[in-house]
Write a protein that holds these residues in place. Structure first.
Motif, PDB file in Angstrom:
ATOM      1  N   GLY A  34     -29.963  15.114 -13.363  1.00  0.00           N
ATOM      2  CA  GLY A  34     -29.664  13.882 -14.093  1.00  0.00           C
ATOM      3  C   GLY A  34     -28.277  13.851 -14.694  1.00  0.00           C
ATOM      4  O   GLY A  34     -27.919  12.911 -15.412  1.00  0.00           O
ATOM      5  N   LYS A  37     -24.587  13.653 -10.629  1.00  0.00           N
ATOM      6  CA  LYS A  37     -23.939  14.150  -9.406  1.00  0.00           C
ATOM      7  C   LYS A  37     -23.954  13.096  -8.296  1.00  0.00           C
ATOM      8  O   LYS A  37     -22.917  12.789  -7.698  1.00  0.00           O
ATOM      9  CB  LYS A  37     -24.656  15.428  -8.902  1.00  0.00           C
ATOM     10  CG  LYS A  37     -24.676  16.563  -9.919  1.00  0.00           C
ATOM     11  CD  LYS A  37     -25.396  17.797  -9.394  1.00  0.00           C
ATOM     12  CE  LYS A  37     -26.877  17.609  -9.148  1.00  0.00           C
ATOM     13  NZ  LYS A  37     -27.684  17.364 -10.349  1.00  0.00           N
ATOM     14  N   GLY A  38     -25.138  12.545  -8.025  1.00  0.00           N
ATOM     15  CA  GLY A  38     -25.259  11.566  -6.936  1.00  0.00           C
ATOM     16  C   GLY A  38     -24.441  10.316  -7.215  1.00  0.00           C
ATOM     17  O   GLY A  38     -23.767   9.780  -6.325  1.00  0.00           O
ATOM     18  N   THR A  39     -24.475   9.871  -8.458  1.00  0.00           N
ATOM     19  CA  THR A  39     -23.753   8.653  -8.857  1.00  0.00           C
ATOM     20  C   THR A  39     -22.252   8.823  -8.628  1.00  0.00           C
ATOM     21  O   THR A  39     -21.584   7.961  -8.046  1.00  0.00           O
ATOM     22  CB  THR A  39     -24.017   8.381 -10.364  1.00  0.00           C
ATOM     23  OG1 THR A  39     -25.422   8.272 -10.547  1.00  0.00           O
ATOM     24  CG2 THR A  39     -23.309   7.142 -10.849  1.00  0.00           C
ATOM     25  N   ARG A 147     -34.785   6.688 -14.385  1.00  0.00           N
ATOM     26  CA  ARG A 147     -34.180   6.520 -13.054  1.00  0.00           C
ATOM     27  C   ARG A 147     -34.979   5.574 -12.151  1.00  0.00           C
ATOM     28  O   ARG A 147     -34.393   4.835 -11.361  1.00  0.00           O
ATOM     29  CB  ARG A 147     -33.966   7.881 -12.385  1.00  0.00           C
ATOM     30  CG  ARG A 147     -33.303   7.774 -11.025  1.00  0.00           C
ATOM     31  CD  ARG A 147     -32.578   9.034 -10.604  1.00  0.00           C
ATOM     32  NE  ARG A 147     -33.400  10.235 -10.583  1.00  0.00           N
ATOM     33  CZ  ARG A 147     -32.920  11.436 -10.240  1.00  0.00           C
ATOM     34  NH1 ARG A 147     -31.661  11.582  -9.912  1.00  0.00           N
ATOM     35  NH2 ARG A 147     -33.712  12.497 -10.249  1.00  0.00           N
ATOM     36  N   ARG A 162     -37.286  21.980 -14.180  1.00  0.00           N
ATOM     37  CA  ARG A 162     -35.966  21.909 -13.511  1.00  0.00           C
ATOM     38  C   ARG A 162     -34.852  22.349 -14.472  1.00  0.00           C
ATOM     39  O   ARG A 162     -33.899  23.016 -14.064  1.00  0.00           O
ATOM     40  CB  ARG A 162     -35.720  20.485 -12.993  1.00  0.00           C
ATOM     41  CG  ARG A 162     -36.632  20.147 -11.811  1.00  0.00           C
ATOM     42  CD  ARG A 162     -36.799  18.649 -11.657  1.00  0.00           C
ATOM     43  NE  ARG A 162     -35.616  17.974 -11.167  1.00  0.00           N
ATOM     44  CZ  ARG A 162     -35.417  16.660 -11.278  1.00  0.00           C
ATOM     45  NH1 ARG A 162     -36.313  15.887 -11.873  1.00  0.00           N
ATOM     46  NH2 ARG A 162     -34.320  16.129 -10.797  1.00  0.00           N
ATOM     47  N   LYS A 190     -20.293  10.966 -20.821  1.00  0.00           N
ATOM     48  CA  LYS A 190     -19.622   9.677 -21.050  1.00  0.00           C
ATOM     49  C   LYS A 190     -20.178   8.600 -20.108  1.00  0.00           C
ATOM     50  O   LYS A 190     -20.863   8.932 -19.131  1.00  0.00           O
ATOM     51  CB  LYS A 190     -18.110   9.866 -20.815  1.00  0.00           C
ATOM     52  CG  LYS A 190     -17.489  10.860 -21.795  1.00  0.00           C
ATOM     53  CD  LYS A 190     -15.968  10.798 -21.812  1.00  0.00           C
ATOM     54  CE  LYS A 190     -15.330  11.535 -20.680  1.00  0.00           C
ATOM     55  NZ  LYS A 190     -13.865  11.654 -20.797  1.00  0.00           N
TER      56      LYS A 190
HETATM   57  N1  LIG Z   1     -22.559   8.699 -16.930  1.00  0.00           N
HETATM   58  C1  LIG Z   1     -23.771   8.138 -16.923  1.00  0.00           C
HETATM   59  N2  LIG Z   1     -24.223   7.453 -17.976  1.00  0.00           N
HETATM   60  C2  LIG Z   1     -25.454   6.891 -17.970  1.00  0.00           C
HETATM   61  N3  LIG Z   1     -26.313   6.935 -16.919  1.00  0.00           N
HETATM   62  C3  LIG Z   1     -25.906   7.618 -15.829  1.00  0.00           C
HETATM   63  C4  LIG Z   1     -24.627   8.250 -15.764  1.00  0.00           C
HETATM   64  N4  LIG Z   1     -24.504   8.841 -14.550  1.00  0.00           N
HETATM   65  C5  LIG Z   1     -25.650   8.593 -13.905  1.00  0.00           C
HETATM   66  N5  LIG Z   1     -26.496   7.845 -14.655  1.00  0.00           N
HETATM   67  C6  LIG Z   1     -27.850   7.433 -14.295  1.00  0.00           C
HETATM   68  O1  LIG Z   1     -28.687   8.571 -14.512  1.00  0.00           O
HETATM   69  C7  LIG Z   1     -29.637   8.705 -13.472  1.00  0.00           C
HETATM   70  C8  LIG Z   1     -29.416  10.054 -12.774  1.00  0.00           C
HETATM   71  O2  LIG Z   1     -28.170  10.024 -12.084  1.00  0.00           O
HETATM   72  P1  LIG Z   1     -27.987  10.775 -10.705  1.00  0.00           P
HETATM   73  O3  LIG Z   1     -29.118  10.444  -9.802  1.00  0.00           O
HETATM   74  O4  LIG Z   1     -26.615  10.485 -10.233  1.00  0.00           O
HETATM   75  O5  LIG Z   1     -28.094  12.293 -11.210  1.00  0.00           O
HETATM   76  P2  LIG Z   1     -28.156  13.636 -10.390  1.00  0.00           P
HETATM   77  O6  LIG Z   1     -27.287  14.616 -11.083  1.00  0.00           O
HETATM   78  O7  LIG Z   1     -27.878  13.386  -8.943  1.00  0.00           O
HETATM   79  O8  LIG Z   1     -29.682  14.053 -10.590  1.00  0.00           O
HETATM   80  P3  LIG Z   1     -30.622  14.969  -9.676  1.00  0.00           P
HETATM   81  O9  LIG Z   1     -30.126  16.360  -9.829  1.00  0.00           O
HETATM   82  O10 LIG Z   1     -31.978  14.796 -10.292  1.00  0.00           O
HETATM   83  O11 LIG Z   1     -30.546  14.452  -8.276  1.00  0.00           O
HETATM   84  C9  LIG Z   1     -29.457   7.494 -12.566  1.00  0.00           C
HETATM   85  O12 LIG Z   1     -30.388   6.504 -12.937  1.00  0.00           O
HETATM   86  C10 LIG Z   1     -28.009   7.045 -12.847  1.00  0.00           C
HETATM   87  O13 LIG Z   1     -27.838   5.654 -12.668  1.00  0.00           O
END
Ligand SMILES: Nc1ncnc2c1ncn2[C@@H]1O[C@H](COP(=O)(O)OP(=O)(O)OP(=O)(O)O)[C@@H](O)[C@H]1O
Ligand SMILES: Nc1ccn([C@@H]2O[C@H](COP(=O)(O)O)[C@@H](O)[C@H]2O)c(=O)n1
Ligand SMILES: [Mg+2]
Length: 210
Positions: A34, A37-39, A147, A162, A190
């Protein structure tokens, strides 16, 4: 007969970061569940022409494909556990070979020391650097619970598991690369656009030429 001292030194050149006949650039994208990373990978793809390979997405696709490993992978993901390295590395390697690009973001890998060492041994590829999204558990938990992508591991019980795996198994991998000066740490708490400003500064050397 010449002495050992006189013998010519044969230097065996090891071709680094070659994938078949293609020289590749790999960036590992790490951070807690969370952390975003994906975003941020989606933004990097758009602005810097990398291909995004998420280890988690590849494992989820493998479950959907009905592969013989599907049930094992699904059970591991539900428990927040790390799938055996050979399975994940094969998926990543196949995806890189199939893709014509030579610049890859590998998201969510290596997740533990076994992932890291096995990837190096099998592929002989070392990352250009490691992008590390640093975020508090409180903020990551809030994001994961909001999410709404129907992931089987986005529930509070698995999220806690996790987090534990991240601290115990993944942070040591980040430490390993930090000791080699390869970690670029980002404040991921941020807002999305501000995080991307910091990411952009790091990827500037990879800017697409118009
Ligand atoms: N900087 C941010 N501020 C607020 N919300 C965010 C931010 N970055 C991502 N999000 C939101 O948080 C959620 C998790 O983001 P994301 O899927 O990119 O995380 P991740 O690191 O890939 O997680 P995972 O390891 O579970 O795959 C999504 O709903 C995304 O829209
Ligand atoms: N190297 C990896 C990456 C992921 N997993 C498993 O997938 C789950 C989801 O990963 P995300 O990166 O999409 O959050 C993760 O919790 C692991 O169960 C893995 O085993 N090895
Ligand atoms: Mg993700």
């Amino acid at each position: 007969m010449g002495s050992v001292v006189d013998a010519p030194v044969v230097v065996e050149e090891v071709a680094e970061n070659m994938l078949g006949d293609k020289k590749v650039t790999v960036v590992f994208v790490l951070g807690g569940p969370g952390s975003g990373k994906g975003t941020q990978c989606a933004n990097i793809v758009e602005h810097f022409g990398f291909t995004h390979l998420s280890a988690g997405d590849l494992l989820r696709a493998e479950i959907k494909s009905g592969s013989e490993n599907g049930t094992m992978i699904e059970n591991m993901i539900k428990e927040g556990k790390i799938v055996p390295s050979e399975v994940t590395i094969k998926l990543l390697q196949d995806a890189m070979i199939k893709n014509e690009n030579d610049k890859f973001l590998i998201d969510g890998f290596p997740r533990n020391e076994e992932n890291r060492a096995a990837f190096e041994n099998v592929t002989k590829i070392s990352p250009a650097f490691v992008l590390f999204f640093d975020c508090s558990e409180e903020e990551m938990e809030r994001r994961l619970l909001g999410r709404n992508q129907g992931r089987v591991d986005d529930n509070i019980e698995t999220i806690r598991k996790r987090f534990k795996v991240f601290v115990e198994s993944s942070l040591p991998v980040i430490e390993h690369y930090n000791a080699k000066d390869k970690v670029k740490k980002i404040d991921a708490a941020k807002p999305i656009s501000e995080v991307f400003e910091d990411v952009k500064a790091i990827f500037a050397p990879y800017a697409k030429v118009a």
